[in-house]
Design a protein around this motif. Structure first.
Motif, mmCIF file in Angstrom:
data_model
loop_
_atom_site.group_PDB
_atom_site.id
_atom_site.type_symbol
_atom_site.label_atom_id
_atom_site.label_comp_id
_atom_site.label_asym_id
_atom_site.label_seq_id
_atom_site.Cartn_x
_atom_site.Cartn_y
_atom_site.Cartn_z
ATOM 1 N N GLU A 137 0.957 -1.822 0.242
ATOM 2 C CA GLU A 137 -0.274 -0.237 0.091
ATOM 3 C C GLU A 137 1.119 1.553 -0.130
ATOM 4 O OE1 GLU A 137 -4.439 -1.235 2.309
ATOM 5 O OE2 GLU A 137 -2.258 -0.910 3.271
ATOM 6 N N ASP A 138 1.729 1.155 0.562
ATOM 7 C CA ASP A 138 3.269 2.614 0.232
ATOM 8 C C ASP A 138 3.579 1.752 -0.513
ATOM 9 O OD1 ASP A 138 4.445 4.929 1.207
ATOM 10 O OD2 ASP A 138 4.555 4.378 3.310
ATOM 11 N N VAL A 139 4.556 1.574 -1.578
ATOM 12 C CA VAL A 139 5.266 1.275 -2.464
ATOM 13 C C VAL A 139 6.473 2.209 -2.227
ATOM 14 C CG1 VAL A 139 6.161 0.725 -4.722
ATOM 15 C CG2 VAL A 139 4.064 0.230 -3.660
ATOM 16 N N GLN A 140 7.908 1.522 -1.122
ATOM 17 C CA GLN A 140 9.133 2.441 -1.272
ATOM 18 C C GLN A 140 10.069 2.318 -2.028
ATOM 19 O OE1 GLN A 140 9.132 5.433 0.953
ATOM 20 N NE2 GLN A 140 7.002 4.880 0.549
ATOM 21 N N THR A 141 9.650 1.088 -2.265
ATOM 22 C CA THR A 141 10.916 0.174 -3.334
ATOM 23 C C THR A 141 10.492 -0.848 -4.797
ATOM 24 O OG1 THR A 141 13.055 -1.078 -3.388
ATOM 25 C CG2 THR A 141 11.460 -1.470 -1.683
ATOM 26 N N ASN A 142 11.612 -1.057 -5.662
ATOM 27 C CA ASN A 142 11.022 -1.889 -6.329
ATOM 28 C C ASN A 142 11.342 -3.342 -6.100
ATOM 29 O OD1 ASN A 142 8.962 -2.039 -8.951
ATOM 30 N ND2 ASN A 142 10.994 -2.382 -9.983
ATOM 31 N N ASN A 143 12.133 -3.863 -4.947
ATOM 32 C CA ASN A 143 12.953 -4.508 -5.358
ATOM 33 C C ASN A 143 11.969 -5.814 -4.230
ATOM 34 O OD1 ASN A 143 14.426 -7.071 -3.854
ATOM 35 N ND2 ASN A 143 16.246 -5.392 -3.968
ATOM 36 N N VAL A 144 11.389 -7.286 -4.951
ATOM 37 C CA VAL A 144 10.524 -7.779 -3.812
ATOM 38 C C VAL A 144 10.815 -8.343 -3.179
ATOM 39 C CG1 VAL A 144 9.981 -10.339 -4.738
ATOM 40 C CG2 VAL A 144 9.452 -7.983 -6.050
ATOM 41 N N TYR A 145 12.569 -8.587 -2.758
ATOM 42 C CA TYR A 145 12.943 -9.144 -1.311
ATOM 43 C C TYR A 145 12.784 -8.183 -0.346
ATOM 44 C CZ TYR A 145 16.339 -10.648 1.259
ATOM 45 O OH TYR A 145 17.088 -11.568 2.759
ATOM 46 N N HIS A 146 12.540 -7.055 -0.348
ATOM 47 C CA HIS A 146 11.882 -6.158 0.480
ATOM 48 C C HIS A 146 10.302 -6.042 0.549
ATOM 49 C CE1 HIS A 146 15.797 -5.077 2.018
ATOM 50 N NE2 HIS A 146 16.250 -5.300 0.880
ATOM 51 N N ILE A 147 9.755 -6.208 -0.039
ATOM 52 C CA ILE A 147 8.241 -6.029 -0.715
ATOM 53 C C ILE A 147 7.733 -6.927 0.463
ATOM 54 C CG2 ILE A 147 6.528 -5.690 -1.933
ATOM 55 C CD1 ILE A 147 7.707 -3.785 -3.889
ATOM 56 N N THR A 148 7.691 -8.502 0.115
ATOM 57 C CA THR A 148 7.096 -9.121 0.045
ATOM 58 C C THR A 148 8.096 -10.289 0.547
ATOM 59 O OG1 THR A 148 7.445 -10.635 -1.703
ATOM 60 C CG2 THR A 148 5.195 -8.556 -1.441
ATOM 61 N N GLY A 149 9.058 -10.709 0.241
ATOM 62 C CA GLY A 149 10.242 -11.619 0.482
ATOM 63 C C GLY A 149 11.314 -11.402 1.927
ATOM 64 N N PRO A 150 12.184 -11.810 2.036
ATOM 65 C CA PRO A 150 12.706 -11.958 3.337
ATOM 66 C C PRO A 150 13.223 -10.870 4.225
ATOM 67 C CG PRO A 150 13.557 -13.798 1.929
ATOM 68 C CD PRO A 150 12.694 -12.825 0.764
ATOM 69 N N GLY A 151 13.595 -9.721 3.343
ATOM 70 C CA GLY A 151 13.096 -8.806 3.978
ATOM 71 C C GLY A 151 12.317 -8.480 4.424
ATOM 72 N N VAL A 152 11.198 -8.865 4.685
ATOM 73 C CA VAL A 152 10.193 -8.320 6.071
ATOM 74 C C VAL A 152 9.739 -8.753 6.737
ATOM 75 C CG1 VAL A 152 7.785 -8.538 5.817
ATOM 76 C CG2 VAL A 152 9.096 -7.679 3.480
ATOM 77 N N MET A 153 10.743 -10.238 6.713
ATOM 78 C CA MET A 153 11.129 -10.844 7.747
ATOM 79 C C MET A 153 12.216 -10.491 8.562
ATOM 80 S SD MET A 153 10.565 -15.123 5.955
ATOM 81 C CE MET A 153 10.650 -15.328 7.340
ATOM 82 N N ASP A 154 13.646 -9.794 8.209
ATOM 83 C CA ASP A 154 14.298 -9.575 9.112
ATOM 84 C C ASP A 154 13.841 -8.591 9.722
ATOM 85 O OD1 ASP A 154 16.733 -11.392 7.812
ATOM 86 O OD2 ASP A 154 16.873 -9.888 6.090
ATOM 87 N N ASP A 155 12.975 -7.228 8.634
ATOM 88 C CA ASP A 155 12.311 -6.014 9.209
ATOM 89 C C ASP A 155 11.091 -6.658 10.595
ATOM 90 O OD1 ASP A 155 14.117 -4.931 7.905
ATOM 91 O OD2 ASP A 155 12.410 -3.934 6.603
#
Length: 166
Positions: free
Chosen positions: A99-117
């Motif tokens: 809903e608040d897109v800050q990047t085009n990097n799937v890793y950080h939108i839906t992937g492991p980057g979300v899990m890290d955070d």
């Protein structure tokens, strides 16, 4: 995926899911939704268990998340009971990022980057990947994406937005 999401997650979740344009991003959110609703074990097709699944589940964990030697989470293997609160937190954060897109990097939108955070430093059940499940049995993108060689998320994000505008 569309039918499952439409049948079980109408409204905000279905809207966010429909905005995802890259297959890997859609699969990332879908696997969280399936685990939240049904529970179970998710593994990428090119992953394999190190030990029999019964040994992983002998202590009846509510969830199993994996981290690598670098301490970062992965989403190629996830295990969860239905309605797991950690999975719900991950879904909520993915929806917020769509809903608040800050990047085009799937890793950080839906992937492991979300899990890290979301999960770093939490009390969720975390195991080391080399003790549970290894990944990368198919390292050739041609074989992974035989029907669409340019479909790999790293390639796709260079030519299109990962999230469709409203």
């Amino acid at each position: 995926m569309d039918i499952f999401v439409g049948n079980h997650f109408q409204g905000r979740i279905q809207d966010c899911f429909s905005r995802l344009t890259i297959g890997a991003a859609r699969a990332d959110l879908w696997r969280l939704l399936v685990l939240y609703r049904e529970g179970g074990i998710y593994m990428d097709v090119d992953a394999h268990l190190v030990w029999p699944v019964n040994s992983l589940l002998r202590d009846d964990p509510s969830e199993i998340f994996l981290v690598g030697k670098d301490g970062r989470f992965t989403n190629y293997f996830l295990a969860s009971s239905p309605g797991n609160p950690w999975i719900k937190l991950l879904i909520d954060e993915v929806l917020r990022r769509i809903e608040d897109v800050q990047t085009n990097n799937v890793y950080h939108i839906t992937g492991p980057g979300v899990m890290d955070d979301v999960l770093a430093g939490s009390s969720c059940n975390v195991l080391r990947m080399e003790e549970v499940c290894l990944h990368g049995n198919f390292t050739n993108k041609y074989f992974q994406y035989i029907d669409n060689v340019d479909g790999h998320w790293i390639t796709a994000k260079k030519t299109r937005a990962a999230v469709r505008p409203r």
